[in-house]
Design an enzyme around this catalytic site. Sequence first.
Site, PDB file in Angstrom:
ATOM      1  N   TYR A  80       0.829  -1.212   0.000  1.00  0.00           N
ATOM      2  CA  TYR A  80       0.000   0.000   0.000  1.00  0.00           C
ATOM      3  C   TYR A  80       0.865   1.265   0.000  1.00  0.00           C
ATOM      4  O   TYR A  80       0.602   2.211  -0.756  1.00  0.00           O
ATOM      5  CB  TYR A  80      -0.901  -0.040   1.232  1.00  0.00           C
ATOM      6  CG  TYR A  80      -1.944   1.041   1.324  1.00  0.00           C
ATOM      7  CD1 TYR A  80      -3.132   0.966   0.605  1.00  0.00           C
ATOM      8  CD2 TYR A  80      -1.755   2.130   2.181  1.00  0.00           C
ATOM      9  CE1 TYR A  80      -4.107   1.958   0.718  1.00  0.00           C
ATOM     10  CE2 TYR A  80      -2.722   3.120   2.307  1.00  0.00           C
ATOM     11  CZ  TYR A  80      -3.890   3.026   1.567  1.00  0.00           C
ATOM     12  OH  TYR A  80      -4.849   4.001   1.689  1.00  0.00           O
ATOM     13  N   LYS A 133       0.902   4.096  -2.910  1.00  0.00           N
ATOM     14  CA  LYS A 133       0.520   5.475  -2.628  1.00  0.00           C
ATOM     15  C   LYS A 133       1.666   6.448  -2.921  1.00  0.00           C
ATOM     16  O   LYS A 133       1.423   7.595  -3.326  1.00  0.00           O
ATOM     17  CB  LYS A 133       0.057   5.603  -1.181  1.00  0.00           C
ATOM     18  CG  LYS A 133      -1.271   4.910  -0.899  1.00  0.00           C
ATOM     19  CD  LYS A 133      -2.381   5.379  -1.841  1.00  0.00           C
ATOM     20  CE  LYS A 133      -3.763   4.935  -1.380  1.00  0.00           C
ATOM     21  NZ  LYS A 133      -4.829   5.383  -2.321  1.00  0.00           N
TER      22      LYS A 133
END
Length: 251
Positions: free
Chosen positions: A152, A156
């Site tokens: 993640y 991002k």
Amino acid sequence: MTEPRTAIVTGAGRGIGAEIAQRLAAEGHRIAVIDLREEDTSATVEAIISAGGEAIGVGADVSDSSAVEAAVARVADELGAPTILVNNAGILRDNLLFKMTDTDWDAVMGVHLRGAFLMSRAVQAHQVEQKWGRIVNLSSTSALGNRGQANYSTAKAGLQGFTKTLAIELGRYGVTANAIAPGFIATDMTRATAERVGVPFEDFLAHAAKEIPVGRTGVPADIAAAAAFFISEEASFVSGQVLYVAGGPKD
């Protein structure tokens, strides 16, 4: 007065995406609510329509190029050329590195990075033709690194580089690209995290609030407000930026 335009918001069936979709609809834009399954878009679509707005729900896997092309074509046909895109769709597959599977990694990269790429590539054709456009990508404070989120966090952070590159490439066509990096936002996703670690949600929120300078956790409306600014005419000279909406400074 804001000129009504067609906006696509991905992952808008609930949470932050739903809030952004409703905020943009309240400002007069026509909204295409995209989520994995069309039935998942119904609550957001109904909320917009009941408030007097115009919206359709579209089911699409944003990591599938043919599904994306079909979705954008449908939006253009039913609502008009989409010139606003909010890449919000995202999933979590948290785990420590030694426990993280190939599938955990690929799934997160597929939705966040490949999804934003495919959606932006499809929508930019309409933006360039109209000589106006807004792209807002949802990053996260996790882009700075977060335990148990190698996938993640990487996705991002990647979205921030993607945003800056879009700003450079598309600026000459009247298109801006910016990113929002939320901090702790109270959503179904954070509720699921609390359940996974066995902590009551209210206690989870209270603990998080103690670490935030403004003394509270965020809500989806905080992120929708930032998105509305980036999409506004007043923000036409703001591009390639990453705005941390986290209740305090982030490095």
